[in-house]
Motif scaffolding. Structure first.
Motif, mmCIF file in Angstrom:
data_model
loop_
_atom_site.group_PDB
_atom_site.id
_atom_site.type_symbol
_atom_site.label_atom_id
_atom_site.label_comp_id
_atom_site.label_asym_id
_atom_site.label_seq_id
_atom_site.Cartn_x
_atom_site.Cartn_y
_atom_site.Cartn_z
ATOM 1 N N VAL A 262 0.845 -1.203 0.000
ATOM 2 C CA VAL A 262 0.000 0.000 0.000
ATOM 3 C C VAL A 262 0.879 1.252 0.000
ATOM 4 C CG1 VAL A 262 -1.647 1.348 1.348
ATOM 5 C CG2 VAL A 262 -1.971 -1.122 1.108
ATOM 6 N N LEU A 263 1.911 1.222 0.828
ATOM 7 C CA LEU A 263 2.790 2.388 0.931
ATOM 8 C C LEU A 263 3.569 2.626 -0.361
ATOM 9 C CD1 LEU A 263 4.199 1.934 4.558
ATOM 10 C CD2 LEU A 263 2.529 3.615 3.775
ATOM 11 N N ILE A 264 3.997 1.549 -1.028
ATOM 12 C CA ILE A 264 4.762 1.737 -2.268
ATOM 13 C C ILE A 264 3.872 2.274 -3.383
ATOM 14 C CG2 ILE A 264 4.484 -0.536 -3.363
ATOM 15 C CD1 ILE A 264 7.778 1.400 -3.023
ATOM 16 N N TRP A 265 2.572 1.919 -3.352
ATOM 17 C CA TRP A 265 1.633 2.498 -4.321
ATOM 18 C C TRP A 265 1.418 3.987 -4.031
ATOM 19 C CZ3 TRP A 265 -0.443 1.192 -8.865
ATOM 20 C CH2 TRP A 265 -0.326 -0.144 -9.286
ATOM 21 N N VAL A 266 1.315 4.334 -2.743
ATOM 22 C CA VAL A 266 1.199 5.751 -2.374
ATOM 23 C C VAL A 266 2.441 6.503 -2.844
ATOM 24 C CG1 VAL A 266 1.124 7.376 -0.438
ATOM 25 C CG2 VAL A 266 -0.307 5.314 -0.399
ATOM 26 N N ALA A 267 3.611 5.900 -2.620
ATOM 27 C CA ALA A 267 4.861 6.519 -3.051
ATOM 28 C C ALA A 267 4.909 6.665 -4.568
ATOM 29 C CB ALA A 267 6.049 5.693 -2.560
ATOM 30 N N ALA A 268 4.404 5.650 -5.291
ATOM 31 C CA ALA A 268 4.410 5.704 -6.756
ATOM 32 C C ALA A 268 3.525 6.841 -7.266
ATOM 33 C CB ALA A 268 3.945 4.367 -7.329
ATOM 34 N N VAL A 269 2.362 7.017 -6.646
ATOM 35 C CA VAL A 269 1.461 8.111 -7.049
ATOM 36 C C VAL A 269 2.133 9.456 -6.797
ATOM 37 C CG1 VAL A 269 -0.718 9.263 -6.531
ATOM 38 C CG2 VAL A 269 -0.646 6.772 -6.725
ATOM 39 N N LEU A 270 2.728 9.628 -5.602
ATOM 40 C CA LEU A 270 3.428 10.876 -5.302
ATOM 41 C C LEU A 270 4.595 11.096 -6.255
ATOM 42 C CD1 LEU A 270 3.551 10.802 -1.388
ATOM 43 C CD2 LEU A 270 2.122 12.254 -2.837
ATOM 44 N N THR A 271 5.261 10.000 -6.631
ATOM 45 C CA THR A 271 6.387 10.087 -7.558
ATOM 46 C C THR A 271 5.936 10.606 -8.917
ATOM 47 O OG1 THR A 271 7.510 8.251 -6.443
ATOM 48 C CG2 THR A 271 8.235 8.775 -8.671
ATOM 49 N N LEU A 272 4.807 10.092 -9.409
ATOM 50 C CA LEU A 272 4.287 10.550 -10.699
ATOM 51 C C LEU A 272 3.815 11.998 -10.626
ATOM 52 C CD1 LEU A 272 2.265 7.433 -11.934
ATOM 53 C CD2 LEU A 272 4.516 8.221 -12.711
ATOM 54 N N VAL A 273 3.146 12.362 -9.532
ATOM 55 C CA VAL A 273 2.651 13.732 -9.381
ATOM 56 C C VAL A 273 3.810 14.721 -9.369
ATOM 57 C CG1 VAL A 273 1.490 15.335 -7.807
ATOM 58 C CG2 VAL A 273 0.520 13.065 -8.230
ATOM 59 N N THR A 274 4.852 14.402 -8.602
ATOM 60 C CA THR A 274 6.004 15.304 -8.537
ATOM 61 C C THR A 274 6.769 15.318 -9.862
ATOM 62 O OG1 THR A 274 7.361 13.524 -7.568
ATOM 63 C CG2 THR A 274 6.277 15.061 -6.050
#
Length: 220
Positions: free
Chosen positions: A193-205
């Motif tokens: 779950v956390l790595i998916w959250v990180a992936a979304v933030l990574t794409l947004v940034t």
């Protein structure tokens, strides 16, 4: 290049990045998992301290500003590579890992293309949260792989169903649980779950960086 404490911490974090993979070369599991987790957490802590100390002691430098994101990316990408290899190539992990790799490579290429102008694109608070989310997710996933390996040893090659029958018959000890499930499952699921959250933030940034870089790209 100035050898002050903040820069030394950054260099140590960069050197620790390949050390995570080296743990699995020289140590048997689960010791390799625990040592890699310890090294990764220790290196991640320096990510906060080097910036804090540089600002506190007014020792911010171009060398530190250049090396800090490189050390962060090396830590994250090498650790993700190791985890995906030891997690049975779980597609729920491979997809967010691919997104993170894609963004980091693209942004690094964009920074190189912009050259000196890249320094005008400041690191945002959301980008710092992105890095924090990546590191927390990776730490939890390392915990999950270590616990999963330990539980695999206890199951002695049996499937979960066979192992449950053996436990019911008193022929095997039950796996240590964290509530209703084994601890490895909890750690792995939380890590995913956390790595998916990180992936979304990574794409947004990544998109935010590309959007801010567009005016510079048009000038070329």
């Amino acid at each position: 290049m100035t050898w002050n404490i903040p820069n030394i911490l950054t260099v140590l974090r960069l050197l620790a990045a390949p050390g995570v993979a080296v743990m699995f070369l020289y140590f048997h599991r689960p010791w390799a998992d625990w040592l890699a987790l310890t090294l990764f957490i220790g290196a991640a802590v320096t990510d906060w301290f080097d910036g804090y100390l540089a600002r506190l002691w007014k020792q911010e430098s171009k060398f530190g500003a250049m090396l800090d994101p490189i050390a962060d990316k090396a830590m994250v990408l090498i650790a993700i590579m190791v985890i995906t290899g030891y997690s049975g190539m779980n597609p729920w992990l491979i997809l967010p890992a691919t997104l993170i790799f894609f963004r980091e490579v693209c942004v690094s290429g964009l920074r190189e293309y912009l050259g000196s102008r890249a320094g005008q694109l400041k690191v945002t608070r959301l980008a710092k949260w992105k890095t924090t989310a990546q590191m927390v997710a990776i730490a939890v996933l390392f915990l999950g792989t270590g616990l999963e390996y330990l539980e695999g040893i206890r199951m002695q090659g049996m499937t979960p169903e066979q192992y449950a029958e053996a436990v019911s018959a008193g022929l095997a000890d039950p796996v240590r649980t964290c509530g209703g499930k084994d601890c490895a499952t909890y750690a792995t699921n939380i890590g995913l779950v956390l790595i998916w959250v990180a992936a979304v933030l990574t794409l947004v940034t990544g998109w935010d960086y590309f959007r801010k870089a567009l005016p510079f790209l048009k000038d070329h």
